[in-house]
Design a protein around this motif. Structure first.
Motif, mmCIF file in Angstrom:
data_model
loop_
_atom_site.group_PDB
_atom_site.id
_atom_site.type_symbol
_atom_site.label_atom_id
_atom_site.label_comp_id
_atom_site.label_asym_id
_atom_site.label_seq_id
_atom_site.Cartn_x
_atom_site.Cartn_y
_atom_site.Cartn_z
ATOM 1 N N ARG A 6 0.828 -1.196 0.000
ATOM 2 C CA ARG A 6 0.000 0.000 0.000
ATOM 3 C C ARG A 6 0.865 1.249 0.000
ATOM 4 N N PHE A 7 1.953 1.181 0.746
ATOM 5 C CA PHE A 7 2.868 2.321 0.794
ATOM 6 C C PHE A 7 3.445 2.602 -0.598
ATOM 7 N N ARG A 10 0.819 4.121 -2.823
ATOM 8 C CA ARG A 10 0.611 5.538 -2.532
ATOM 9 C C ARG A 10 1.786 6.380 -3.042
ATOM 10 N N TRP A 14 1.588 9.398 -5.688
ATOM 11 C CA TRP A 14 2.095 10.724 -5.343
ATOM 12 C C TRP A 14 3.097 11.219 -6.389
ATOM 13 N N CYS A 385 -10.711 7.765 -3.246
ATOM 14 C CA CYS A 385 -9.937 7.498 -2.029
ATOM 15 C C CYS A 385 -9.995 6.018 -1.660
ATOM 16 N N SER A 388 -7.902 3.252 3.433
ATOM 17 C CA SER A 388 -6.966 3.843 4.382
ATOM 18 C C SER A 388 -7.090 5.367 4.393
ATOM 19 N N ASP A 389 -7.372 5.957 3.228
ATOM 20 C CA ASP A 389 -7.583 7.399 3.164
ATOM 21 C C ASP A 389 -8.842 7.797 3.927
ATOM 22 N N SER A 392 -8.370 7.672 7.598
ATOM 23 C CA SER A 392 -7.600 8.847 8.007
ATOM 24 C C SER A 392 -8.490 10.078 8.086
ATOM 25 N N GLN A 417 5.352 7.442 6.357
ATOM 26 C CA GLN A 417 4.140 6.956 5.688
ATOM 27 C C GLN A 417 2.967 7.907 5.926
ATOM 28 N N SER A 418 2.806 8.336 7.165
ATOM 29 C CA SER A 418 1.717 9.267 7.482
ATOM 30 C C SER A 418 1.902 10.590 6.749
ATOM 31 N N GLN A 421 0.829 10.153 3.125
ATOM 32 C CA GLN A 421 -0.614 9.954 2.990
ATOM 33 C C GLN A 421 -1.369 11.257 3.223
ATOM 34 N N TYR A 424 -0.911 13.664 0.371
ATOM 35 C CA TYR A 424 -1.749 13.281 -0.777
ATOM 36 C C TYR A 424 -3.176 13.792 -0.595
#
Length: 467
Positions: A6-7, A10, A14, A385, A388-389, A392, A417-418, A421, A424
């Motif tokens: 997932r990272f 993302r 990005w 989204c 995970s978005d 958040s 990571q945060s 995210q 983004y």
């Protein structure tokens, strides 16, 4: 392994967005020509042009907050008046005012000082020795740093009373503080944004218990009124049983069509697009209708012709699109007026044909009607989204905002990571950043104020927020 994938996903998303050729990126006029306004454009109304500076809050609506122009909420004003009078008659209990984000909770709390003055004026002759005098002091405040220990909570409460917190915690610290607070002259303490005191990090539960205990044990002497966002209130009720010690809960929602029209009409007058005479006439008509409801049946229709708002159709559109959210409606109106030439191209001949038919059937009376088109919202960024978005966004919404380090703690991931995210989500216009010049882990992100209802509705529909 899933987290890493997932990272990387993302990260790729990005990079592609960041390095996309400028010619292929949508511009503000592109959406405007389609009669739309993007979430990013809405978010940009709150941000200064320069990159890493604090958020500019100039888009707030000062006329909603002033006592003379305060809109609606009559029943809630009566309820809070009754609460204060109960406290004066030695029946003091903690009260909470609960409303969704952006519905005007802070503006409502801002009316309490003037409300105290009105109560004092009305009851001077009726005062007796058994009734408490109104507090000489009233404090309205909001905490932006959630306490993570009992000591932090005590310090927050001490700040309300301009007291020095104890230098060190002892077994009797809470008792000593309660005794000291109850010896002070009676005050009215309004805590706005109660949800910002709740942070899902180690130690916050004990801090909330300490805060609640002090408030509970001082409620007879001091009048406590708490303001809280609706979804945060529901979480506090489910996790911390906050309703067990708060007796009076006053609620309200976003504005209805008539209320929002009054707000927008005031804005149109301020912009010079309508005469101030109409606003005075509308206010006079509202007051006369309250006292003369019986005359409505015999009222001649022609007498109302002068009271027709030339922007009546646009005001109806604004309510439908904004769903009663005042900040969003104000922004949509300003944007639509500014970009009218671009927005008009989206409707073209269809609008012209409809206008011709309408004018031919209604005659010259409609010449005063304005032909302003109201742009709609391009919310395509929300469905794109990932889960995970959305999780958040839900946590940022309920907490009233999160720092990068806090987000990483809540979701058990790295600060890097945060950071990616949240950056983004900010580029999509869903959240806004207040940047720290010293440490990127302290960047603070919060939901774009004008989009609070749209985002909350999407989160509810996707089971990320719950009624």
């Amino acid at each position: 392994m899933d987290i890493n994938l997932r990272f990387l996903s993302r990260w790729t998303q990005w990079v592609n967005t960041f390095f996309a050729p400028k010619a292929t990126l949508k511009t503000e006029s592109d959406d405007a020509q389609k009669g739309l306004i993007s979430l990013k454009t809405i978010a940009n109304q709150y941000q200064p042009r320069t990159g890493e500076e604090p958020v500019n809050e100039n888009m707030s609506s000062p006329f909603i907050c002033t006592a003379e122009d305060f809109i609606a909420r009559e029943s809630q004003i009566k309820q809070i008046t009754d609460v204060i009078n109960l406290w004066r008659n030695h029946h003091g209990e903690i009260s909470a005012i609960v409303a969704p984000a952006g519905a005007g909770l802070s503006a409502f709390l801002g009316q309490i000082p003037s409300l105290l003055t009105n109560i004092n004026t009305q009851q001077q002759d009726a005062s007796t020795s058994t009734v408490k005098p109104l507090p000489e002091k009233g404090v309205i405040m909001s905490f932006y740093t959630a306490p993570l220990s009992a000591r932090d909570a005590i310090a927050n409460v001490c700040y309300c009373f301009d007291m020095q917190p104890p230098a060190a915690m002892t077994d009797t610290s809470i008792t000593d503080i309660i005794i000291a607070i109850n010896k002070l002259p009676a005050q009215l303490i309004v805590i706005d944004d109660l949800h910002k005191l709740m942070l899902r990090m180690m130690g916050n539960a004990q801090a909330l218990v300490t805060f609640a205990t002090i408030v509970m044990e001082t409620r007879k002497h001091h009048c406590w009124i708490l303001g809280c966002e609706k979804f945060a209130w529901q979480r506090l009720s489910a996790q911390y049983e906050i309703t067990h010690f708060i007796k009076h809960v006053i609620t309200f929602d976003y504005f209805n069509a008539k209320e929002l029209a009054r707000i927008q009409t005031k804005q149109l007058v301020d912009l010079g697009l309508m005469s101030d005479d109409y606003l005075s006439q509308e206010t006079g008509n509202t007051e006369s209708h309250r006292g003369q409801k019986s005359s409505e049946a015999t009222h001649n229709k022609n007498d109302n012709d002068d009271a027709v708002n030339p922007y009546e159709d646009q005001l109806k559109q604004l309510h439908i699109i904004s769903q009663g959210h005042p900040k969003l409606a104000i922004l949509l109106l300003q944007y639509s007026l500014t970009h009218q030439a671009d927005i008009a191209q989206s409707s073209g001949s269809e609008k012209s044909d409809n206008s011709t038919k309408h004018n031919s059937s209604t005659g010259s009376d409609n010449n005063s009607k304005q032909c302003t088109d109201i742009c709609k919202i391009n919310a395509s960024a929300l469905p794109s989204c990932q889960d995970s978005d959305l999780f958040s966004l839900a946590e940022i919404y309920v907490h009233g905002g999160l720092r990068v380090a806090q987000h990483a703690h809540i979701f058990a991931q790295t600060i890097e990571q945060s950071s990616l995210q949240l950056a983004y989500l900010a580029r999509q216009g869903l959240i806004i950043a207040q940047y720290s010049q010293r440490d990127f882990a302290q960047h603070f992100y919060f939901i774009t104020p004008a989009l609070s209802k749209i985002i909350a509705s999407h989160l509810v529909n996707n089971n990320k927020l719950f009624h």
